[in-house]
Design a protein around this motif. Sequence first.
Motif, PDB file in Angstrom:
ATOM      1  N   ALA A  38       4.486 -12.072   2.078  1.00  0.00           N
ATOM      2  CA  ALA A  38       4.062 -11.590   0.763  1.00  0.00           C
ATOM      3  C   ALA A  38       4.423 -10.113   0.621  1.00  0.00           C
ATOM      4  CB  ALA A  38       2.566 -11.775   0.597  1.00  0.00           C
ATOM      5  N   GLN A  39       5.042  -9.782  -0.491  1.00  0.00           N
ATOM      6  CA  GLN A  39       5.355  -8.386  -0.783  1.00  0.00           C
ATOM      7  C   GLN A  39       4.521  -7.977  -1.993  1.00  0.00           C
ATOM      8  OE1 GLN A  39       9.413  -7.203  -1.954  1.00  0.00           O
ATOM      9  NE2 GLN A  39       9.360  -6.001  -0.069  1.00  0.00           N
ATOM     10  N   LEU A  40       3.625  -7.032  -1.757  1.00  0.00           N
ATOM     11  CA  LEU A  40       2.703  -6.567  -2.791  1.00  0.00           C
ATOM     12  C   LEU A  40       3.228  -5.269  -3.379  1.00  0.00           C
ATOM     13  CD1 LEU A  40      -0.112  -6.306  -4.212  1.00  0.00           C
ATOM     14  CD2 LEU A  40      -0.928  -5.283  -2.118  1.00  0.00           C
ATOM     15  N   ARG A  41       3.246  -5.193  -4.699  1.00  0.00           N
ATOM     16  CA  ARG A  41       3.626  -3.955  -5.395  1.00  0.00           C
ATOM     17  C   ARG A  41       2.446  -3.524  -6.243  1.00  0.00           C
ATOM     18  NH1 ARG A  41       8.759  -2.362  -5.757  1.00  0.00           N
ATOM     19  NH2 ARG A  41      10.259  -3.562  -4.563  1.00  0.00           N
ATOM     20  N   PHE A  42       2.049  -2.256  -6.064  1.00  0.00           N
ATOM     21  CA  PHE A  42       0.934  -1.685  -6.812  1.00  0.00           C
ATOM     22  C   PHE A  42       1.400  -0.365  -7.409  1.00  0.00           C
ATOM     23  CE2 PHE A  42      -2.829   1.205  -6.680  1.00  0.00           C
ATOM     24  CZ  PHE A  42      -3.518   0.624  -7.730  1.00  0.00           C
ATOM     25  N   ASP A  43       1.395  -0.291  -8.740  1.00  0.00           N
ATOM     26  CA  ASP A  43       1.849   0.918  -9.436  1.00  0.00           C
ATOM     27  C   ASP A  43       0.706   1.933  -9.467  1.00  0.00           C
ATOM     28  OD1 ASP A  43       3.101   2.804 -10.935  1.00  0.00           O
ATOM     29  OD2 ASP A  43       3.651   1.470 -12.583  1.00  0.00           O
ATOM     30  N   ALA A  44       0.616   2.723  -8.415  1.00  0.00           N
ATOM     31  CA  ALA A  44      -0.472   3.699  -8.279  1.00  0.00           C
ATOM     32  C   ALA A  44      -0.355   4.808  -9.325  1.00  0.00           C
ATOM     33  CB  ALA A  44      -0.465   4.303  -6.882  1.00  0.00           C
ATOM     34  N   ALA A  45       0.859   5.187  -9.666  1.00  0.00           N
ATOM     35  CA  ALA A  45       1.066   6.292 -10.610  1.00  0.00           C
ATOM     36  C   ALA A  45       0.521   5.973 -11.998  1.00  0.00           C
ATOM     37  CB  ALA A  45       2.552   6.632 -10.697  1.00  0.00           C
ATOM     38  N   ARG A  46       0.503   4.697 -12.382  1.00  0.00           N
ATOM     39  CA  ARG A  46       0.042   4.329 -13.719  1.00  0.00           C
ATOM     40  C   ARG A  46      -1.217   3.454 -13.713  1.00  0.00           C
ATOM     41  NH1 ARG A  46       4.924   5.662 -13.899  1.00  0.00           N
ATOM     42  NH2 ARG A  46       6.490   4.159 -13.459  1.00  0.00           N
ATOM     43  N   SER A  47      -1.893   3.385 -12.601  1.00  0.00           N
ATOM     44  CA  SER A  47      -3.086   2.550 -12.502  1.00  0.00           C
ATOM     45  C   SER A  47      -4.270   3.194 -13.227  1.00  0.00           C
ATOM     46  CB  SER A  47      -3.451   2.327 -11.042  1.00  0.00           C
ATOM     47  OG  SER A  47      -4.677   1.641 -10.961  1.00  0.00           O
ATOM     48  N   PRO A  48      -4.891   2.453 -14.150  1.00  0.00           N
ATOM     49  CA  PRO A  48      -6.059   3.001 -14.844  1.00  0.00           C
ATOM     50  C   PRO A  48      -7.329   3.004 -13.975  1.00  0.00           C
ATOM     51  CG  PRO A  48      -5.605   0.776 -15.612  1.00  0.00           C
ATOM     52  CD  PRO A  48      -4.503   1.145 -14.670  1.00  0.00           C
ATOM     53  N   SER A  49      -7.284   2.310 -12.850  1.00  0.00           N
ATOM     54  CA  SER A  49      -8.461   2.204 -11.983  1.00  0.00           C
ATOM     55  C   SER A  49      -8.683   3.439 -11.120  1.00  0.00           C
ATOM     56  CB  SER A  49      -8.323   0.999 -11.060  1.00  0.00           C
ATOM     57  OG  SER A  49      -8.110  -0.168 -11.807  1.00  0.00           O
ATOM     58  N   LEU A  50      -7.636   4.254 -10.933  1.00  0.00           N
ATOM     59  CA  LEU A  50      -7.720   5.391 -10.012  1.00  0.00           C
ATOM     60  C   LEU A  50      -7.865   6.714 -10.757  1.00  0.00           C
ATOM     61  CD1 LEU A  50      -4.770   4.434  -7.632  1.00  0.00           C
ATOM     62  CD2 LEU A  50      -7.184   3.949  -7.303  1.00  0.00           C
ATOM     63  N   CYS A  51      -8.662   7.626 -10.177  1.00  0.00           N
ATOM     64  CA  CYS A  51      -8.746   8.971 -10.743  1.00  0.00           C
ATOM     65  C   CYS A  51      -7.540   9.766 -10.221  1.00  0.00           C
ATOM     66  CB  CYS A  51     -10.067   9.646 -10.360  1.00  0.00           C
ATOM     67  SG  CYS A  51     -10.223   9.999  -8.607  1.00  0.00           S
ATOM     68  N   ASP A  52      -7.271  10.906 -10.829  1.00  0.00           N
ATOM     69  CA  ASP A  52      -6.079  11.690 -10.482  1.00  0.00           C
ATOM     70  C   ASP A  52      -6.059  12.106  -9.013  1.00  0.00           C
ATOM     71  OD1 ASP A  52      -5.131  11.472 -13.049  1.00  0.00           O
ATOM     72  OD2 ASP A  52      -6.044  13.354 -13.713  1.00  0.00           O
ATOM     73  N   ARG A  53      -7.208  12.559  -8.510  1.00  0.00           N
ATOM     74  CA  ARG A  53      -7.290  13.024  -7.130  1.00  0.00           C
ATOM     75  C   ARG A  53      -6.977  11.897  -6.152  1.00  0.00           C
ATOM     76  NH1 ARG A  53     -10.656  12.038  -3.814  1.00  0.00           N
ATOM     77  NH2 ARG A  53     -11.097  13.140  -1.921  1.00  0.00           N
ATOM     78  N   THR A  54      -7.555  10.719  -6.397  1.00  0.00           N
ATOM     79  CA  THR A  54      -7.329   9.565  -5.531  1.00  0.00           C
ATOM     80  C   THR A  54      -5.881   9.103  -5.627  1.00  0.00           C
ATOM     81  OG1 THR A  54      -9.620   8.888  -5.857  1.00  0.00           O
ATOM     82  CG2 THR A  54      -8.125   7.231  -4.997  1.00  0.00           C
ATOM     83  N   ARG A  55      -5.340   9.121  -6.831  1.00  0.00           N
ATOM     84  CA  ARG A  55      -3.954   8.683  -7.065  1.00  0.00           C
ATOM     85  C   ARG A  55      -2.985   9.544  -6.254  1.00  0.00           C
ATOM     86  NH1 ARG A  55      -4.028   9.011 -12.313  1.00  0.00           N
ATOM     87  NH2 ARG A  55      -4.508   6.820 -12.552  1.00  0.00           N
ATOM     88  N   GLU A  56      -3.133  10.859  -6.339  1.00  0.00           N
ATOM     89  CA  GLU A  56      -2.228  11.764  -5.621  1.00  0.00           C
ATOM     90  C   GLU A  56      -2.362  11.591  -4.110  1.00  0.00           C
ATOM     91  OE1 GLU A  56      -3.139  15.682  -7.022  1.00  0.00           O
ATOM     92  OE2 GLU A  56      -2.618  15.152  -9.087  1.00  0.00           O
ATOM     93  N   ARG A  57      -3.603  11.490  -3.648  1.00  0.00           N
ATOM     94  CA  ARG A  57      -3.838  11.345  -2.213  1.00  0.00           C
ATOM     95  C   ARG A  57      -3.311   9.992  -1.710  1.00  0.00           C
ATOM     96  NH1 ARG A  57      -8.751  11.184   1.342  1.00  0.00           N
ATOM     97  NH2 ARG A  57      -7.957  12.182   3.200  1.00  0.00           N
ATOM     98  N   LEU A  58      -3.458   8.946  -2.523  1.00  0.00           N
ATOM     99  CA  LEU A  58      -2.987   7.607  -2.157  1.00  0.00           C
ATOM    100  C   LEU A  58      -1.472   7.605  -1.976  1.00  0.00           C
ATOM    101  CD1 LEU A  58      -3.453   4.572  -1.757  1.00  0.00           C
ATOM    102  CD2 LEU A  58      -3.310   4.317  -4.227  1.00  0.00           C
ATOM    103  N   ILE A  59      -0.763   8.202  -2.911  1.00  0.00           N
ATOM    104  CA  ILE A  59       0.699   8.230  -2.833  1.00  0.00           C
ATOM    105  C   ILE A  59       1.140   9.034  -1.604  1.00  0.00           C
ATOM    106  CG2 ILE A  59       2.792   9.047  -3.990  1.00  0.00           C
ATOM    107  CD1 ILE A  59       1.381   8.249  -6.652  1.00  0.00           C
ATOM    108  N   ARG A  60       0.425  10.128  -1.324  1.00  0.00           N
ATOM    109  CA  ARG A  60       0.753  10.943  -0.153  1.00  0.00           C
ATOM    110  C   ARG A  60       0.477  10.160   1.142  1.00  0.00           C
ATOM    111  NH1 ARG A  60      -1.941  15.224  -1.458  1.00  0.00           N
ATOM    112  NH2 ARG A  60      -3.746  14.874  -0.113  1.00  0.00           N
ATOM    113  N   LEU A  61      -0.669   9.452   1.208  1.00  0.00           N
ATOM    114  CA  LEU A  61      -1.019   8.675   2.402  1.00  0.00           C
ATOM    115  C   LEU A  61      -0.077   7.487   2.614  1.00  0.00           C
ATOM    116  CD1 LEU A  61      -4.919   8.480   2.294  1.00  0.00           C
ATOM    117  CD2 LEU A  61      -3.545   9.576   4.037  1.00  0.00           C
ATOM    118  N   ALA A  62       0.408   6.915   1.520  1.00  0.00           N
ATOM    119  CA  ALA A  62       1.289   5.747   1.617  1.00  0.00           C
ATOM    120  C   ALA A  62       2.612   6.110   2.288  1.00  0.00           C
ATOM    121  CB  ALA A  62       1.532   5.157   0.237  1.00  0.00           C
ATOM    122  N   GLY A  63       3.031   7.346   2.158  1.00  0.00           N
ATOM    123  CA  GLY A  63       4.254   7.814   2.816  1.00  0.00           C
ATOM    124  C   GLY A  63       5.472   7.022   2.379  1.00  0.00           C
ATOM    125  N   SER A  64       6.151   6.404   3.354  1.00  0.00           N
ATOM    126  CA  SER A  64       7.394   5.683   3.061  1.00  0.00           C
ATOM    127  C   SER A  64       7.149   4.370   2.324  1.00  0.00           C
ATOM    128  CB  SER A  64       8.152   5.400   4.352  1.00  0.00           C
ATOM    129  OG  SER A  64       7.378   4.589   5.198  1.00  0.00           O
TER     130      SER A  64
END
Length: 140
Positions: A38-64
């Motif tokens: 299974a290949q899961l794709r989650f558009d973190a940059a445009r997700s309405p569920s996440l606040c800005d701080r969590t969104r930025e940190r999530l993308i940074r933690l996700a790395g590659s």
Amino acid sequence: MAIDVAPGLVLQESELVFTYILASGPGGQNVNKVATAAQLRFDAARSPSLCDRTRERLIRLAGSRATREGVIVITARNFRTQQKNREDAIGRLSELIREAAHRQTFRVKTRPGRAARQRRLDGKAHRAGIKRGRRVSSDD
């Protein structure tokens, strides 16, 4: 359907996009015929569920695992069935989001009080007295 990630943080199933691909590993002949990974794709940059701080940190933690557009791609191929791989991918994404949403508590530096310093010195003096009592006296 909603996925409860953390207290106060819920992802909608519609925000997740799954594709199924051929997986390597155990499965015998099935591995060459059935797309179980299974290949899961989650558009973190445009997700309405996440606040800005969590969104930025999530993308940074996700790395590659994150693309330049802010889409997080997680591939799960540990199991032989699509359903289990799908659940594994959701679990891994949830854990990543939980880690990104966690606010670290910062330690406030404190100093020992007067009584604590005195106890420490008293303890040192007591120990020194014990060791002094063990010495062999040279009264020859």
